[in-house]
Design a protein around this motif. Structure first.
Motif, PDB file in Angstrom:
ATOM      1  N   ALA A   1      -7.310  17.055  16.774  1.00  9.91           N
ATOM      2  CA  ALA A   1      -6.315  17.101  17.850  1.00  9.91           C
ATOM      3  C   ALA A   1      -6.975  16.944  19.215  1.00  9.91           C
ATOM      4  O   ALA A   1      -6.495  16.183  20.068  1.00  9.91           O
TER       5      ALA A   1
ATOM      6  N   THR B   1      -9.637  11.517   9.131  1.00 11.00           N
ATOM      7  CA  THR B   1      -8.350  11.654   9.821  1.00 11.00           C
ATOM      8  C   THR B   1      -8.394  11.017  11.215  1.00 11.00           C
ATOM      9  O   THR B   1      -7.475  10.309  11.608  1.00 11.00           O
TER      10      THR B   1
ATOM     11  N   PRO C   1      -8.472   6.637  11.613  1.00  8.98           N
ATOM     12  CA  PRO C   1      -7.201   5.897  11.521  1.00  8.98           C
ATOM     13  C   PRO C   1      -6.229   6.239  12.642  1.00  8.98           C
ATOM     14  O   PRO C   1      -5.515   5.363  13.138  1.00  8.98           O
ATOM     15  N   ILE C   2      -6.244   7.498  13.073  1.00  4.94           N
ATOM     16  CA  ILE C   2      -5.321   7.872  14.161  1.00  4.94           C
ATOM     17  C   ILE C   2      -5.730   7.171  15.458  1.00  4.94           C
ATOM     18  O   ILE C   2      -4.892   6.677  16.212  1.00  4.94           O
TER      19      ILE C   2
ATOM     20  N   SER D   1      -8.519  20.069  11.864  1.00  6.34           N
ATOM     21  CA  SER D   1      -7.306  19.604  12.556  1.00  6.34           C
ATOM     22  C   SER D   1      -7.404  19.848  14.059  1.00  6.34           C
ATOM     23  O   SER D   1      -7.001  18.990  14.860  1.00  6.34           O
ATOM     24  N   VAL D   2      -7.940  21.009  14.441  1.00  5.70           N
ATOM     25  CA  VAL D   2      -8.080  21.297  15.875  1.00  5.70           C
ATOM     26  C   VAL D   2      -9.040  20.297  16.517  1.00  5.70           C
ATOM     27  O   VAL D   2      -8.783  19.756  17.601  1.00  5.70           O
TER      28      VAL D   2
ATOM     29  N   LEU E   1      -4.644   3.726  15.322  1.00  7.14           N
ATOM     30  CA  LEU E   1      -3.188   3.693  15.496  1.00  7.14           C
ATOM     31  C   LEU E   1      -2.820   3.816  16.975  1.00  7.14           C
ATOM     32  O   LEU E   1      -1.997   3.051  17.494  1.00  7.14           O
TER      33      LEU E   1
ATOM     34  N   ALA F   1      -7.832   2.852   4.807  1.00  6.16           N
ATOM     35  CA  ALA F   1      -7.862   4.249   5.260  1.00  6.16           C
ATOM     36  C   ALA F   1      -7.323   5.179   4.175  1.00  6.16           C
ATOM     37  O   ALA F   1      -7.866   6.271   3.956  1.00  6.16           O
ATOM     38  N   VAL F   2      -6.273   4.725   3.485  1.00  6.45           N
ATOM     39  CA  VAL F   2      -5.691   5.551   2.408  1.00  6.45           C
ATOM     40  C   VAL F   2      -6.730   5.755   1.306  1.00  6.45           C
ATOM     41  O   VAL F   2      -6.939   6.880   0.804  1.00  6.45           O
TER      42      VAL F   2
ATOM     43  N   TRP G   1       0.048   9.612  10.647  1.00  7.04           N
ATOM     44  CA  TRP G   1      -0.763   8.452  11.020  1.00  7.04           C
ATOM     45  C   TRP G   1      -0.523   7.213  10.190  1.00  7.04           C
ATOM     46  O   TRP G   1      -0.874   6.122  10.573  1.00  7.04           O
TER      47      TRP G   1
ATOM     48  N   VAL H   1      -8.196  13.325  19.510  1.00  9.70           N
ATOM     49  CA  VAL H   1      -7.057  12.409  19.659  1.00  9.70           C
ATOM     50  C   VAL H   1      -6.452  12.545  21.061  1.00  9.70           C
ATOM     51  O   VAL H   1      -6.076  11.561  21.687  1.00  9.70           O
TER      52      VAL H   1
ATOM     53  N   ALA I   1      -0.554  15.496  19.426  1.00 13.11           N
ATOM     54  CA  ALA I   1      -1.849  15.205  18.809  1.00 13.11           C
ATOM     55  C   ALA I   1      -2.073  16.083  17.598  1.00 13.11           C
ATOM     56  O   ALA I   1      -2.687  15.673  16.610  1.00 13.11           O
ATOM     57  N   LEU I   2      -1.555  17.300  17.657  1.00  9.19           N
ATOM     58  CA  LEU I   2      -1.704  18.208  16.516  1.00  9.19           C
ATOM     59  C   LEU I   2      -0.898  17.736  15.308  1.00  9.19           C
ATOM     60  O   LEU I   2      -1.346  17.839  14.167  1.00  9.19           O
TER      61      LEU I   2
END
Lengths: 322, 395
Positions: free
Chosen positions: B372, B29, B32-33, B368-369, B36, B313-314, A19, B375, A12-13
């Motif tokens: 993460a 971020t 889109p993830i 990001s954390v 996906l 998304a881009v 993506w 996600v 996940a990180l």
């Protein structure tokens, strides 16, 4: 589990960097995956739903480790018998379930239990259309649905009473056995040849039956009378007449039905009650009892299929020579 | 005071700005993830189900409807075909047929009429109880059992087809024989019955009550001629019990009875090809489809559409990036005097640059954390979410 969770967290990180990668991979199925299902694990057990089919299967399995089990109602059980849980389990674990096909449906209980349908072997599938026997129910007239008053024809199930038909059924059983146990195919062929020899001998005996005609208590004996080349006037005494009803029109209905038949003997495949036997004999219609295996269970007295058929032939011959 | 403390103090002081920047990076971020992951899960689930279903035979019509019905028991049923098709396939000897007749529901879960071969084919072991034995038995998928709180020995009533149709068939009160182990497939959401039981629900088979044994006066009345007559006070459902199972029978030719699909399993490619040829050449009323091909086509379409989402998304990411740069440049300008003061206090230009890059790095790290974590959560739930979406979308 903890490792998997940690791995997911790490993935996940790093996913944010990935993506934009397209996610769909086309994949092709491997047909070999289905081979196991197409050839399931064997239990070396075969079930038959009537004694004649049990006999034919048993003869074909001679000298092999495969066992055959008979799933049939006990003597005296009603037509609406259903197997118990243990018998259902036996059927469900059998590699093959030997039965008649839709043109000669036998063992009506089969519609009431859950069976592995792909393992049911309908042994009458190689019959031609004219080899089946359909009987019009001249007695029962009823009304339901848009078609008004009508009666339903029904198919005679006791195919094995004609040795030529039994031979065809044996052929179907041998094919199904060879397909399930290919390594024993040669043995099945040898046994089939031997069995066919016995059945051919029986057919020859049928051809020697003198000419004449018969009256049968039910159409269940029609395969036997057809094999013997005997015109057959059938009654519909699936439930034998009751004495009270016999006196109030039953006897007259019987006489009306049989008056056009040249025969003076009646063939039963069950034992009629004494009063009926005596009354029919008084009327000049001696009674003869054969065995059609219509109950499906083992024959009385420990006799086997060939012996019962020989006995049937003897009774038929005697009744015609009187 | 070290430069890291300065950076942290700055971020702490400008809370609103920090939150807005982190939220912008997070959303551009994370979304889109998530799409996906869900799409990959959807793809994996539907493809693996299609892959495990080699061939499906059903009425002429939409191959996609037929496929979804056979693998997801979708309520959008294809037209029924005759049971004789099973016999036809069996007689070719090229494949082993598994029938499916899924037209009715029980408490909104699909009732799947099939044969015992289905459980073997799908490799569905029982978690508790026994398999189907007789008419009226049912085996529940794990989710059905969990949601309805049912287990072996309980009873489950089929849903009436139309509650306003007084002349319609009575629902069938089924006996729960067993519960399947969870499989993370649509089988978890199915109520499995013998094909013949589904025909009883259809009204093609029935039993008879023995009025002589009936003790309820409301249901039986004695007529003047001494015969018994059933009254209208009958049960509003059918139930197959030890007492009446022997009287159950079917009217009509079994070969003409309906099924909605047949799963055909050939031992090898040669037999598979022969069967496909047979249905292409011989039969105009039925069609044979390969679910993997149908689903691949569907997913190709889905991923064509996804390309637009990816482009979108881009563009959003680029816009966010430009906004981010703008915010940072403007913030730089606002902080010009602050930087000059630090320079005059003796900070080198390198330290000042390090301070500014550290601030940006911390924003990205925090985002990001958070991404993460989010996600990770999505990933854990994706399987169930997609499965329920797939099942729900059929219902």
């Amino acid at each position: 589990m903890a490792n998997q969770t940690a791995a997911r967290f790490v993935l996940a990180l790093i996913l944010p960097a990935l993506w934009l990668t397209p996610g769909c991979q086309r994949s092709d199925r491997n047909p070999q995956d289905n081979a196991a299902f197409s050839q399931p694990v064997r239990s070396n057990l075969v079930s038959a739903v009537s004694y004649p089919l049990y006999y034919l299967t048993g003869q074909l399995l001679e000298g092999t480790p495969v066992k055959v089990d008979l799933i049939a109602p006990p003597a005296g059980a009603s037509d609406q018998w259903t197997p118990d849980q243990q018998q259902i389990e036996t059927l469900q674990k059998s590699d093959l379930i030997i039965a008649n096909g839709p043109g000669a449906p036998f063992a009506k209980w089969m519609v009431r239990v859950s069976l592995p349908e792909s393992r049911v072997v309908p042994t009458t599938d190689n019959f031609s259309l004219e080899e089946f026997i359909m009987v019009k129910d001249h007695r029962v007239v009823h009304r339901h649905g848009p078609e008004g008053e009508h009666s339903h024809p029904f198919m005679v199930s006791e195919t094995w009473l004609d040795p030529a038909m039994a031979k065809k059924q044996a052929g179907e059983i041998a094919t199904a056995l060879a397909s399930s146990y290919p390594e024993m195919g040669d043995r099945f062929q040898q046994n089939l040849q031997q069995l066919n020899g016995s059945l051919d001998g029986l057919t020859e005996r049928f051809e020697m039956i003198p000419t004449g005609s018969v009256i049968t208590a039910t159409p269940r004996l029609k395969f036997l009378t057809r094999a013997a080349g005997l015109p057959d006037t059938h009654l519909l005494w699936f439930d034998l007449p009751e004495e009270s009803l016999w006196q109030t029109g039953g006897e007259q209905a019987f006489l009306d039905r049989v008056k056009e038949s040249g025969s003076r003997c009646i063939l039963f495949d069950t034992d009629p009650p004494n009063w009926l036997k005596e009354r029919l004999e008084q009327l000049g219609y001696p009674v003869h009892s054969l065995d059609s295996f219509s109950q499906g269970g083992l024959p009385a007295g420990g006799a086997d299929f060939m012996q019962v058929m020989e006995n049937n032939l003897q009774i038929l011959q005697d009744s015609l020579s009187r | 005071m070290s430069w890291t403390k300065l950076v942290i103090r700055y971020i702490q002081f400008h809370k609103l700005k920090t939150v807005v920047l982190v939220a912008s990076i997070f959303l551009t971020t994370f979304l889109p993830i998530t799409i996906l992951i869900l799409l990959s899960e959807f793809n994996e689930k539907i493809i693996s189900r299609a892959q495990s279903t080699p061939m499906v035979i059903g009425a002429e019509g939409s191959p996609l409807d037929l496929t979804l019905h056979a693998i997801y028991f979708s309520s959008k049923q294809p037209d029924p075909i005759r049971f004789a098709t099973i016999e036809e396939i069996r007689q070719t000897g090229w494949a082993r047929p598994v029938p499916i007749y899924s037209r009715y529901t029980a408490r909104q879960f699909p009732i799947v009429g099939t044969s015992l071969d289905y459980f073997q084919f799908r490799n569905l072991p029982l978690a508790e109880g026994e398999s189907l034995s007789r008419l009226g038995d049912c085996v529940l998928g794990s989710e059905v059992a969990r949601q309805l709180q049912l287990g072996p020995g309980d009873r489950l009533l089929s849903d009436p087809e139309n509650i306003l149709d007084l002349a319609g068939h009575y629902p069938l009160k089924m006996l729960v024989r067993g519960v399947l182990e969870p499989s993370s497939t649509p089988d978890d959401w199915g109520v499995f019955v013998d094909l013949k039981t589904s025909w009883v629900i259809e009204g093609l088979g029935h039993g008879h009550q023995n009025l002589e044994e009936e003790t309820d006066d409301l249901k039986v009345e004695v007529r003047s001629d001494g015969t018994l007559q059933a009254t209208a006070a009958v049960l509003p459902y059918m139930e197959i019990t030890d007492n009446n199972i022997d009287s159950f029978h079917f009217h009509g030719e079994t070969a003409d009875f309906p099924i909605t699909a047949v799963i055909a399993v050939a031992p090898d490619e040669k037999n598979e090809t022969l069967l496909m040829g047979h249905f292409q050449v011989v039969d105009n009323e039925t069609q044979l489809v390969q679910p993997v091909v149908v689903i691949d086509e569907l997913m190709s379409l889905v991923f064509q559409v996804k390309k637009f989402f990816d482009l979108n998304a881009v563009l959003i990411a680029l816009a966010t990036l430009f906004l981010l740069i703008l915010v940072l440049v403007l913030s730089q300008r606002l902080r010009m005097r602050e930087m000059q003061t630090m320079f005059k206090l003796g900070c080198s230009r390198g330290t000042i640059l390090r301070l500014q890059f550290s601030e940006i790095a911390i924003l990205f790290l925090v985002s990001s954390v958070l991404v993460a974590l989010a996600v990770w959560g999505v990933w854990l739930m994706a399987g169930n979410v997609v499965q329920s979406l797939l099942i729900g979308s059929q219902g």
